[in-house]
Motif scaffolding. Sequence first.
Motif, PDB file in Angstrom:
ATOM      1  N   ALA A 144     -21.782 -39.833  14.494  1.00 47.42           N
ATOM      2  CA  ALA A 144     -21.253 -38.471  14.342  1.00 47.42           C
ATOM      3  C   ALA A 144     -21.067 -38.042  12.892  1.00 47.42           C
ATOM      4  N   PRO A 145     -20.487 -38.870  11.989  1.00 46.47           N
ATOM      5  CA  PRO A 145     -20.344 -38.408  10.603  1.00 46.47           C
ATOM      6  C   PRO A 145     -21.678 -38.070   9.956  1.00 46.47           C
ATOM      7  N   ASN A 146     -22.714 -38.857  10.268  1.00 49.15           N
ATOM      8  CA  ASN A 146     -24.043 -38.571   9.722  1.00 49.15           C
ATOM      9  C   ASN A 146     -24.608 -37.295  10.322  1.00 49.15           C
ATOM     10  N   GLY A 147     -24.286 -37.049  11.589  1.00 44.19           N
ATOM     11  CA  GLY A 147     -24.734 -35.808  12.206  1.00 44.19           C
ATOM     12  C   GLY A 147     -24.117 -34.591  11.555  1.00 44.19           C
ATOM     13  N   PHE A 148     -22.813 -34.630  11.336  1.00 41.88           N
ATOM     14  CA  PHE A 148     -22.151 -33.530  10.633  1.00 41.88           C
ATOM     15  C   PHE A 148     -22.712 -33.375   9.224  1.00 41.88           C
ATOM     16  N   ALA A 149     -22.956 -34.503   8.549  1.00 42.36           N
ATOM     17  CA  ALA A 149     -23.445 -34.446   7.172  1.00 42.36           C
ATOM     18  C   ALA A 149     -24.838 -33.834   7.097  1.00 42.36           C
ATOM     19  N   ALA A 150     -25.693 -34.143   8.067  1.00 38.27           N
ATOM     20  CA  ALA A 150     -27.036 -33.576   8.057  1.00 38.27           C
ATOM     21  C   ALA A 150     -26.989 -32.057   8.195  1.00 38.27           C
ATOM     22  N   TRP A 151     -26.139 -31.562   9.105  1.00 31.87           N
ATOM     23  CA  TRP A 151     -26.004 -30.107   9.236  1.00 31.87           C
ATOM     24  C   TRP A 151     -25.435 -29.495   7.950  1.00 31.87           C
ATOM     25  N   ALA A 152     -24.496 -30.180   7.325  1.00 34.74           N
ATOM     26  CA  ALA A 152     -23.922 -29.656   6.078  1.00 34.74           C
ATOM     27  C   ALA A 152     -24.983 -29.562   4.986  1.00 34.74           C
ATOM     28  N   ARG A 210     -24.499 -20.441   7.775  1.00 31.43           N
ATOM     29  CA  ARG A 210     -23.460 -21.191   8.466  1.00 31.43           C
ATOM     30  C   ARG A 210     -23.951 -21.561   9.860  1.00 31.43           C
ATOM     31  N   LEU A 211     -24.013 -22.855  10.130  1.00 30.51           N
ATOM     32  CA  LEU A 211     -24.519 -23.344  11.399  1.00 30.51           C
ATOM     33  C   LEU A 211     -23.451 -23.979  12.274  1.00 30.51           C
ATOM     34  N   VAL A 212     -22.367 -24.478  11.678  1.00 29.81           N
ATOM     35  CA  VAL A 212     -21.346 -25.212  12.418  1.00 29.81           C
ATOM     36  C   VAL A 212     -20.021 -24.463  12.358  1.00 29.81           C
ATOM     37  N   HIS A 213     -19.420 -24.232  13.515  1.00 32.71           N
ATOM     38  CA  HIS A 213     -18.089 -23.631  13.629  1.00 32.71           C
ATOM     39  C   HIS A 213     -17.159 -24.696  14.209  1.00 32.71           C
ATOM     40  N   MET A 214     -16.131 -25.065  13.477  1.00 32.39           N
ATOM     41  CA  MET A 214     -15.179 -26.076  13.937  1.00 32.39           C
ATOM     42  C   MET A 214     -14.085 -25.416  14.772  1.00 32.39           C
ATOM     43  N   THR A 215     -13.849 -25.945  15.971  1.00 34.04           N
ATOM     44  CA  THR A 215     -12.920 -25.329  16.907  1.00 34.04           C
ATOM     45  C   THR A 215     -11.868 -26.295  17.430  1.00 34.04           C
ATOM     46  N   GLY A 216     -12.056 -27.597  17.228  1.00 32.40           N
ATOM     47  CA  GLY A 216     -11.250 -28.583  17.928  1.00 32.40           C
ATOM     48  C   GLY A 216     -11.740 -28.739  19.352  1.00 32.40           C
ATOM     49  N   GLY A 217     -11.390 -29.865  19.978  1.00 32.51           N
ATOM     50  CA  GLY A 217     -11.896 -30.086  21.322  1.00 32.51           C
ATOM     51  C   GLY A 217     -11.021 -30.998  22.145  1.00 32.51           C
ATOM     52  N   VAL A 218     -11.193 -30.912  23.460  1.00 33.61           N
ATOM     53  CA  VAL A 218     -10.442 -31.756  24.395  1.00 33.61           C
ATOM     54  C   VAL A 218     -11.342 -32.090  25.578  1.00 33.61           C
ATOM     55  N   THR A 219     -11.371 -33.380  25.940  1.00 34.87           N
ATOM     56  CA  THR A 219     -11.988 -33.769  27.200  1.00 34.87           C
ATOM     57  C   THR A 219     -10.885 -33.933  28.227  1.00 34.87           C
ATOM     58  N   LEU A 220     -11.171 -33.530  29.448  1.00 35.81           N
ATOM     59  CA  LEU A 220     -10.183 -33.512  30.530  1.00 35.81           C
ATOM     60  C   LEU A 220     -10.622 -34.490  31.608  1.00 35.81           C
TER      61      LEU A 220
END
Length: 391
Positions: free
Chosen positions: A66-74, A83-93
Amino acid sequence: MERVRHVVIGIGGIGSAATYWLSQRVGGDQVLGLERFELDHVRGASRDRGRIIRYFYHRPEYVRMAPNGFAAWADVERESGVRLVHMTGGVTLHPAGTVVPADDYLTALAECDVPVEAIDGAEVRRRWPQLHVPDDCVGVVQDDTGVVRADLANDTHVALARARGAVVRDHTRVHEVVPVRGGYEVRTDDGTIACERVVIAADAWTNDLLAPLGHRINLTVTREQVTYYETGPEFAEGTFPVWAWLDAESFYGMPSYGDVAAKAAMDSGGPRVDPDTRTFEHDEAYQARLDEFLARVVPGLVAGRRLSSKTCLYAMPPDRDFVIDRLPDHPGIVVCQGAAHAFKFASLIGRIAADLALDRDPEVDVALFTIRRPVLTDPDATFELLLRRGD
């Protein structure tokens, strides 16, 4: 005969990324991308407004990526200014008795030292009153979650590759890749291209290209459907998170960002189809299953006007793990297949494909994604719905 050093087949999420990263590493004049349909077509899996990007996964191999995935988009954002990534926070239920226990996610995240929080249903409702979950539901909260603008990402990869001199052609169907002395011949409707290395990123059409090479991987292809609902500020970015309900029937969604449309869908709930003959008609039975779930768990969402629905393809190996590997008997051919949950990693997988094509060690461990794993060729191996893991 046309000659080029590298050919990428399939210009969706992963293929557009591979074309870009190869053009960055070797120069665009050495790279040719080929797409059998028009660019940004809606027949496959890559075209949509947004896809979830996240750390929370059930296996540490994905969490470590995941960190490499975020870094590639950055990196792509920095070069393009888009701007390609919007940070929203998340929850799995995870409801009581779920077949997808919260512990799988908590253990994988803890093993990788990723901050995570487990809360009960009452706390889920306190933080997000929009989610009507029972007290015995476990919520796995991870702040580094968001949305990738899929509708912009492919275009951005292609534009950057072309700016470096790469050629990207649509409406160019590849019939076969033929090994020859010194490389490969890529045979298309419009002629033959001689090259040194090939990246196959054809997703649901992967086996069409592997079969002439004597290979095949088990893929289950289904037609899925996503819906966008008209929403108010309570479902907007900054107020509402990315969410996923994980059980024998799994559902997921994301907030609106920049407009009034919030997305929701069922995961792996659609019928099996042939990618060449599947239809695009709205599936009312599928919609009814989604709306019934939302009426119970996210009622404010389904109360809104349905703005639009669209279909896409899921192409899934039995274990629903990616394929990112060279063909064992043709190491100049790199195969990437995203198992219907790869868009969050699309730029990274494209960068890994470029590294493999150039005989470089990839930046992350891709041993899990080998094309040699038995489940990909075992005639008795079938896709199991219990292996659903979200968008």
